[in-house]
Write a protein that holds these residues in place. Structure first.
Motif, PDB file in Angstrom:
ATOM      1  N   ALA A   3       0.827  -1.210   0.000  1.00 22.65           N
ATOM      2  CA  ALA A   3       0.000   0.000   0.000  1.00 22.65           C
ATOM      3  C   ALA A   3       0.857   1.254   0.000  1.00 22.65           C
ATOM      4  O   ALA A   3       0.557   2.235  -0.709  1.00 22.65           O
ATOM      5  N   ARG A   4       1.924   1.240   0.755  1.00 24.71           N
ATOM      6  CA  ARG A   4       2.822   2.396   0.799  1.00 24.71           C
ATOM      7  C   ARG A   4       3.491   2.605  -0.552  1.00 24.71           C
ATOM      8  O   ARG A   4       3.618   3.744  -1.026  1.00 24.71           O
ATOM      9  N   GLY A   5       3.926   1.496  -1.185  1.00 24.46           N
ATOM     10  CA  GLY A   5       4.538   1.628  -2.504  1.00 24.46           C
ATOM     11  C   GLY A   5       3.554   2.148  -3.535  1.00 24.46           C
ATOM     12  O   GLY A   5       3.913   2.957  -4.396  1.00 24.46           O
ATOM     13  N   TRP A   6       2.303   1.705  -3.465  1.00 18.86           N
ATOM     14  CA  TRP A   6       1.275   2.158  -4.402  1.00 18.86           C
ATOM     15  C   TRP A   6       1.023   3.661  -4.246  1.00 18.86           C
ATOM     16  O   TRP A   6       0.844   4.374  -5.240  1.00 18.86           O
ATOM     17  N   ASP A   7       1.032   4.145  -3.016  1.00 16.44           N
ATOM     18  CA  ASP A   7       0.792   5.573  -2.769  1.00 16.44           C
ATOM     19  C   ASP A   7       1.874   6.451  -3.388  1.00 16.44           C
ATOM     20  O   ASP A   7       1.616   7.611  -3.740  1.00 16.44           O
ATOM     21  N   GLU A   8       3.077   5.908  -3.513  1.00 16.99           N
ATOM     22  CA  GLU A   8       4.193   6.706  -4.016  1.00 16.99           C
ATOM     23  C   GLU A   8       4.337   6.647  -5.530  1.00 16.99           C
ATOM     24  O   GLU A   8       5.204   7.324  -6.090  1.00 16.99           O
ATOM     25  N   LEU A   9       3.499   5.865  -6.199  1.00 15.35           N
ATOM     26  CA  LEU A   9       3.601   5.726  -7.645  1.00 15.35           C
ATOM     27  C   LEU A   9       2.794   6.798  -8.366  1.00 15.35           C
ATOM     28  O   LEU A   9       1.800   7.326  -7.837  1.00 15.35           O
ATOM     29  N   SER A  10       3.203   7.044  -9.590  1.00 15.42           N
ATOM     30  CA  SER A  10       2.435   7.946 -10.442  1.00 15.42           C
ATOM     31  C   SER A  10       1.183   7.241 -10.936  1.00 15.42           C
ATOM     32  O   SER A  10       1.119   6.013 -10.946  1.00 15.42           O
ATOM     33  N   PRO A  11       0.156   7.988 -11.362  1.00 11.02           N
ATOM     34  CA  PRO A  11      -1.075   7.349 -11.862  1.00 11.02           C
ATOM     35  C   PRO A  11      -0.822   6.359 -12.988  1.00 11.02           C
ATOM     36  O   PRO A  11      -1.487   5.316 -13.059  1.00 11.02           O
ATOM     37  N   ASP A  12       0.143   6.637 -13.848  1.00 12.39           N
ATOM     38  CA  ASP A  12       0.417   5.731 -14.964  1.00 12.39           C
ATOM     39  C   ASP A  12       0.989   4.408 -14.473  1.00 12.39           C
ATOM     40  O   ASP A  12       0.598   3.336 -14.942  1.00 12.39           O
ATOM     41  N   ARG A  13       1.897   4.487 -13.518  1.00  5.61           N
ATOM     42  CA  ARG A  13       2.526   3.266 -13.001  1.00  5.61           C
ATOM     43  C   ARG A  13       1.573   2.475 -12.109  1.00  5.61           C
ATOM     44  O   ARG A  13       1.712   1.270 -11.966  1.00  5.61           O
ATOM     45  N   ARG A  14       0.610   3.142 -11.511  1.00  8.09           N
ATOM     46  CA  ARG A  14      -0.352   2.438 -10.666  1.00  8.09           C
ATOM     47  C   ARG A  14      -1.177   1.433 -11.468  1.00  8.09           C
ATOM     48  O   ARG A  14      -1.580   0.391 -10.944  1.00  8.09           O
ATOM     49  N   THR A  15      -1.425   1.725 -12.718  1.00  6.64           N
ATOM     50  CA  THR A  15      -2.219   0.813 -13.552  1.00  6.64           C
ATOM     51  C   THR A  15      -1.478  -0.489 -13.826  1.00  6.64           C
ATOM     52  O   THR A  15      -2.102  -1.497 -14.171  1.00  6.64           O
ATOM     53  N   ARG A  16      -0.152  -0.465 -13.688  1.00  2.28           N
ATOM     54  CA  ARG A  16       0.649  -1.671 -13.930  1.00  2.28           C
ATOM     55  C   ARG A  16       1.096  -2.354 -12.642  1.00  2.28           C
ATOM     56  O   ARG A  16       1.808  -3.340 -12.669  1.00  2.28           O
ATOM     57  N   PHE A  17       0.653  -1.802 -11.510  1.00  2.00           N
ATOM     58  CA  PHE A  17       1.062  -2.334 -10.206  1.00  2.00           C
ATOM     59  C   PHE A  17       0.351  -3.659  -9.934  1.00  2.00           C
ATOM     60  O   PHE A  17      -0.859  -3.777 -10.087  1.00  2.00           O
ATOM     61  N   GLN A  18       1.105  -4.681  -9.546  1.00  3.06           N
ATOM     62  CA  GLN A  18       0.543  -6.004  -9.268  1.00  3.06           C
ATOM     63  C   GLN A  18       0.645  -6.297  -7.773  1.00  3.06           C
ATOM     64  O   GLN A  18       1.728  -6.227  -7.183  1.00  3.06           O
ATOM     65  N   ALA A  19      -0.496  -6.637  -7.163  1.00  2.95           N
ATOM     66  CA  ALA A  19      -0.529  -6.933  -5.730  1.00  2.95           C
ATOM     67  C   ALA A  19      -1.355  -8.188  -5.486  1.00  2.95           C
ATOM     68  O   ALA A  19      -2.587  -8.135  -5.524  1.00  2.95           O
ATOM     69  N   PRO A  20      -0.710  -9.320  -5.277  1.00  3.01           N
ATOM     70  CA  PRO A  20      -1.467 -10.552  -5.017  1.00  3.01           C
ATOM     71  C   PRO A  20      -2.096 -10.500  -3.626  1.00  3.01           C
ATOM     72  O   PRO A  20      -1.625  -9.787  -2.730  1.00  3.01           O
ATOM     73  N   ALA A  21      -3.163 -11.249  -3.448  1.00  2.00           N
ATOM     74  CA  ALA A  21      -3.775 -11.367  -2.131  1.00  2.00           C
ATOM     75  C   ALA A  21      -2.773 -11.999  -1.166  1.00  2.00           C
ATOM     76  O   ALA A  21      -2.192 -13.040  -1.471  1.00  2.00           O
ATOM     77  N   MET A  22      -2.568 -11.369  -0.011  1.00  2.00           N
ATOM     78  CA  MET A  22      -1.527 -11.822   0.897  1.00  2.00           C
ATOM     79  C   MET A  22      -1.775 -13.230   1.425  1.00  2.00           C
ATOM     80  O   MET A  22      -0.838 -14.005   1.625  1.00  2.00           O
ATOM     81  N   GLU A  23      -3.057 -13.581   1.666  1.00  2.00           N
ATOM     82  CA  GLU A  23      -3.322 -14.920   2.190  1.00  2.00           C
ATOM     83  C   GLU A  23      -2.942 -15.999   1.186  1.00  2.00           C
ATOM     84  O   GLU A  23      -2.590 -17.125   1.570  1.00  2.00           O
ATOM     85  N   GLN A  24      -2.971 -15.661  -0.110  1.00  2.00           N
ATOM     86  CA  GLN A  24      -2.562 -16.620  -1.136  1.00  2.00           C
ATOM     87  C   GLN A  24      -1.048 -16.582  -1.355  1.00  2.00           C
ATOM     88  O   GLN A  24      -0.434 -17.610  -1.653  1.00  2.00           O
ATOM     89  N   ALA A  25      -0.460 -15.398  -1.211  1.00  5.42           N
ATOM     90  CA  ALA A  25       0.982 -15.270  -1.414  1.00  5.42           C
ATOM     91  C   ALA A  25       1.771 -16.021  -0.346  1.00  5.42           C
ATOM     92  O   ALA A  25       2.828 -16.604  -0.627  1.00  5.42           O
ATOM     93  N   ILE A  26       1.258 -16.036   0.885  1.00  5.16           N
ATOM     94  CA  ILE A  26       1.967 -16.682   1.987  1.00  5.16           C
ATOM     95  C   ILE A  26       1.458 -18.096   2.223  1.00  5.16           C
ATOM     96  O   ILE A  26       1.998 -18.836   3.044  1.00  5.16           O
ATOM     97  N   LEU A  27       0.441 -18.500   1.491  1.00  3.50           N
ATOM     98  CA  LEU A  27      -0.177 -19.816   1.699  1.00  3.50           C
ATOM     99  C   LEU A  27       0.819 -20.973   1.665  1.00  3.50           C
ATOM    100  O   LEU A  27       0.710 -21.886   2.499  1.00  3.50           O
ATOM    101  N   PRO A  28       1.799 -21.015   0.738  1.00  5.58           N
ATOM    102  CA  PRO A  28       2.719 -22.163   0.734  1.00  5.58           C
ATOM    103  C   PRO A  28       3.422 -22.377   2.068  1.00  5.58           C
ATOM    104  O   PRO A  28       3.627 -23.521   2.493  1.00  5.58           O
ATOM    105  N   LEU A  29       3.782 -21.281   2.747  1.00  4.26           N
ATOM    106  CA  LEU A  29       4.441 -21.403   4.056  1.00  4.26           C
ATOM    107  C   LEU A  29       3.499 -22.022   5.075  1.00  4.26           C
ATOM    108  O   LEU A  29       3.864 -22.970   5.788  1.00  4.26           O
ATOM    109  N   ALA A  30       2.279 -21.502   5.149  1.00  6.49           N
ATOM    110  CA  ALA A  30       1.316 -22.029   6.114  1.00  6.49           C
ATOM    111  C   ALA A  30       0.931 -23.464   5.790  1.00  6.49           C
ATOM    112  O   ALA A  30       0.772 -24.302   6.688  1.00  6.49           O
ATOM    113  N   GLN A  31       0.794 -23.770   4.515  1.00  7.52           N
ATOM    114  CA  GLN A  31       0.419 -25.124   4.105  1.00  7.52           C
ATOM    115  C   GLN A  31       1.524 -26.115   4.454  1.00  7.52           C
ATOM    116  O   GLN A  31       1.248 -27.237   4.906  1.00  7.52           O
ATOM    117  N   LEU A  32       2.761 -25.709   4.259  1.00 11.37           N
ATOM    118  CA  LEU A  32       3.877 -26.578   4.621  1.00 11.37           C
ATOM    119  C   LEU A  32       3.915 -26.805   6.134  1.00 11.37           C
ATOM    120  O   LEU A  32       4.200 -27.909   6.601  1.00 11.37           O
TER     121      LEU A  32
END
Length: 249
Positions: free
Chosen positions: A40-69
């Motif tokens: 969220a902090r990185g998104w706030d610092e981006l220009s409007p053009d770069r925000r359209t290309r910003f990729q942010a996966p859902a955190m519960e899915q991004a960290i899921l492999p650790l919890a599943q293991l």
């Protein structure tokens, strides 16, 4: 059966590794919150053009492999710790009905894994959504909460299944190192290898890999649901056969 459940609950609470594993699972919520805050902090610092290309996966899915293991290791250690210390002999002396002991252990391990998994998933989801707020971070934060609840519940069930698979491997191999290696192969190595299989088999194999089942089941895939049942049935079925036929020592 009630006494068997009480005994297995006492066992899993008396193993120090259980608390360390659950601490990592619950601590993953804080990790997800920190990553969401950084995003969220990185998104706030981006220009409007770069925000359209910003990729942010859902955190519960991004960290899921650790919890599943972690929950898979919980299932492994729930039985291999008894083989290591020799208490499995005492357990079967007190309760010679091996299938009753196995059923009680399945219920206890599955229940702990389900609760831990749901706490992780809903905790991480809620914390990340609260931190991100109304920022339209794509693709992980553009859906409504109600749309994500089925996915969270199914993922919790898959995490429970993963713990039971770990338990089955632990019974079959009677070695923490061997069973954890088998779990790592199932969760990490095979999904990676499936990406290099020629088309269209790469997509077909990837859809039945254990880490990808929750998404496909949520979207109504009977093949994915069947694959999940076969994973659990194969691990626990093999464990039951070996537990009945071979000596414990």
């Amino acid at each position: 059966m009630r006494n068997s459940l009480a005994a297995e609950w006492l066992k899993i609470r008396s193993v120090r590794s259980t608390y360390w594993i659950l601490a990592v699972v619950i601590g993953s919520v804080l990790l997800g919150a920190c990553l969401a805050w950084l995003g969220a902090r990185g998104w706030d610092e981006l220009s409007p053009d770069r925000r359209t290309r910003f990729q942010a996966p859902a955190m519960e899915q991004a960290i899921l492999p650790l919890a599943q293991l972690c929950v898979a290791v919980l299932g492994v250690l729930a039985i291999t710790s008894e083989y290591t210390t020799g208490t499995i002999t005492s357990s079967l002396t007190v309760r010679p009905q091996r299938m009753r002991l196995a059923a009680a252990k399945i219920v206890v391990v599955g229940s702990v894994a389900l609760v831990a998994g749901l706490v992780f998933l809903f905790g991480t989801f809620g914390a990340a959504r609260w931190i991100v707020g109304d920022r339209p971070l794509s693709p992980g934060y553009t859906t409504s909460v109600s749309e994500e609840i089925p996915m969270l519940l199914v993922t919790g069930l898959v995490m429970t299944a993963t713990a039971l698979i770990g338990l089955g491997f632990g019974v079959m191999l009677r070695s923490a190192a061997g069973a954890i290696s088998a779990v790592v192969t199932l969760l990490l190595f095979l999904p990676m290898v499936s990406r290099f299989v020629p088309q269209p088999w790469d997509v077909r194999l990837s859809s039945v890999m254990l880490p990808n089942l929750a998404e496909h089941i949520t979207h109504g895939s009977w093949a994915a649901a069947t694959a999940l049942v076969l994973y659990v049935a194969g691990a626990l079925g093999g464990a039951a056969i070996l537990l009945k036929r071979r000596d414990i020592a």
